[in-house]
Write a protein that holds these residues in place. Structure first.
Motif, short mmCIF file in Angstrom:
data_model
loop_
_atom_site.label_atom_id
_atom_site.label_comp_id
_atom_site.label_asym_id
_atom_site.label_seq_id
_atom_site.Cartn_x
_atom_site.Cartn_y
_atom_site.Cartn_z
N ALA A 1 7.24 15.31 -16.54
CA ALA A 1 7.87 15.91 -15.37
C ALA A 1 6.91 15.96 -14.18
N LEU A 2 5.61 16.27 -14.42
CA LEU A 2 4.63 16.28 -13.33
C LEU A 2 4.54 14.92 -12.65
N PHE A 3 4.41 13.87 -13.47
CA PHE A 3 4.28 12.52 -12.92
C PHE A 3 5.57 12.09 -12.21
N GLU A 4 6.72 12.36 -12.82
CA GLU A 4 7.99 11.95 -12.21
C GLU A 4 8.24 12.68 -10.90
N ALA A 5 7.88 13.95 -10.82
CA ALA A 5 8.04 14.71 -9.57
C ALA A 5 7.16 14.11 -8.48
N HIS A 6 5.94 13.77 -8.83
CA HIS A 6 5.03 13.21 -7.82
C HIS A 6 5.48 11.81 -7.38
N GLU A 7 5.85 10.97 -8.32
CA GLU A 7 6.21 9.59 -8.00
C GLU A 7 7.64 9.45 -7.47
N ARG B 1 0.83 -1.20 0.00
CA ARG B 1 0.00 0.00 0.00
C ARG B 1 0.87 1.26 0.00
N SER B 2 2.00 1.19 0.68
CA SER B 2 2.89 2.35 0.77
C SER B 2 3.53 2.70 -0.57
N ASP B 3 3.44 1.82 -1.58
CA ASP B 3 3.98 2.14 -2.91
C ASP B 3 3.12 3.18 -3.63
N PHE B 4 1.94 3.46 -3.10
CA PHE B 4 1.04 4.44 -3.71
C PHE B 4 1.10 5.73 -2.91
N ARG B 5 1.51 6.79 -3.57
CA ARG B 5 1.58 8.09 -2.92
C ARG B 5 0.24 8.82 -2.96
N PHE B 6 -0.71 8.29 -3.71
CA PHE B 6 -2.00 8.94 -3.86
C PHE B 6 -3.12 7.94 -3.63
N HIS B 7 -4.14 8.39 -2.92
CA HIS B 7 -5.39 7.62 -2.82
C HIS B 7 -6.53 8.60 -2.58
#
Length: 171
Positions: free
Chosen positions: A159-165, A32-38
Motif C-alpha cells: 500500500a505504501l508503494f502503490e500510494a506513492h506511485e 524522467r517524469s515517470d519517476f516521482r522520486f529522485h
C-alpha cells in the motif's frame, strides 16, 4: 604457435527493456517524469577512476543511496525491527559517463511487486534534465528474518508503494 587474442567488437549501448515493458524513448528508458522520486548527488573525487569518470562499482553504491532514500521517504520500516530485503538481481545499462564534481539525480521507482519480491527501476540523469547516464533494475526479496528464507511482502508495504506511485504494482 600461439594464436592472437580475438578482437573486441565495440558497439553502442545495448537496447534495454524496463520491468514494466515500457519501450520508452527508443533505448528502453522511461521519461524522467515517470519517476516521482529522485535524490541529488555530487560526484566526489574518491568516486572516479583513472579515466576521470565514475568508477563502475560506484553505480551500485549510487543505487543503494537512491533506494535507501526512497524507502526512507516512503517510511518503509527497516533495520533490526523492520523488514529485511536481500538483493536477488541487479542490471545496469551504462549510457554516458558521469564525471567528477558533476551533480546528478538518482531516480528510482517501484515497477512491480510480486509475492515476496519488489522490482525497482532506476535511472541516473545529469541534474535537472533528461540527460540519461545509466538505467537498470533491481529485484529485492523480502526475508522472514535475518538469514531466513523469503516471506510475502506485507500488504501495508504494498500500500505504501502503490500510494506513492499512484497505481497498482502487483504482478
Amino acid at each position: 604457435m600461439m594464436r592472437p587474442p580475438p578482437r573486441l567488437r565495440i558497439t553502442g549501448p545495448a537496447p534495454s527493456r524496463h520491468p514494466d515493458g515500457n519501450s520508452g524513448r527508443g533505448g528502453g528508458e522511461m521519461a524522467r517524469s515517470d519517476f516521482r522520486f529522485h535524490v541529488p548527488k555530487r560526484v566526489r573525487y574518491s568516486e572516479i577512476d583513472a579515466q576521470a569518470v565514475v568508477f563502475n562499482a560506484r553505480y551500485l553504491d549510487y543505487l543503494d543511496i537512491a533506494m535507501s532514500e526512497y524507502f526512507r521517504t516512503l517510511r518503509v520500516p527497516g533495520g533490526k525491527d523492520g523488514l529485511h530485503f536481500q538483493f536477488a538481481r541487479t542490471t545496469l545499462n551504462y549510457r554516458k559517463p558521469i564525471r567528477f564534481d558533476e551533480m546528478i539525480d538518482l531516480c528510482v521507482r517501484c515497477a512491480r511487486i510480486g509475492t515476496a519480491s519488489i522490482t525497482l527501476a532506476f535511472e541516473y540523469h545529469g541534474a535537472g534534465g533528461e540527460d540519461l547516464r545509466c538505467e537498470g533494475e533491481s529485484v529485492i526479496v523480502n526475508l522472514a528474518g535475518i538469514g531466513a528464507g523469503s516471506a510475502p511482502v506485507p500488504p501495508a508495504i504494498v500500500a505504501l508503494f502503490e500510494a506513492h506511485e499512484g497505481r497498482s504494482l502487483r504482478a
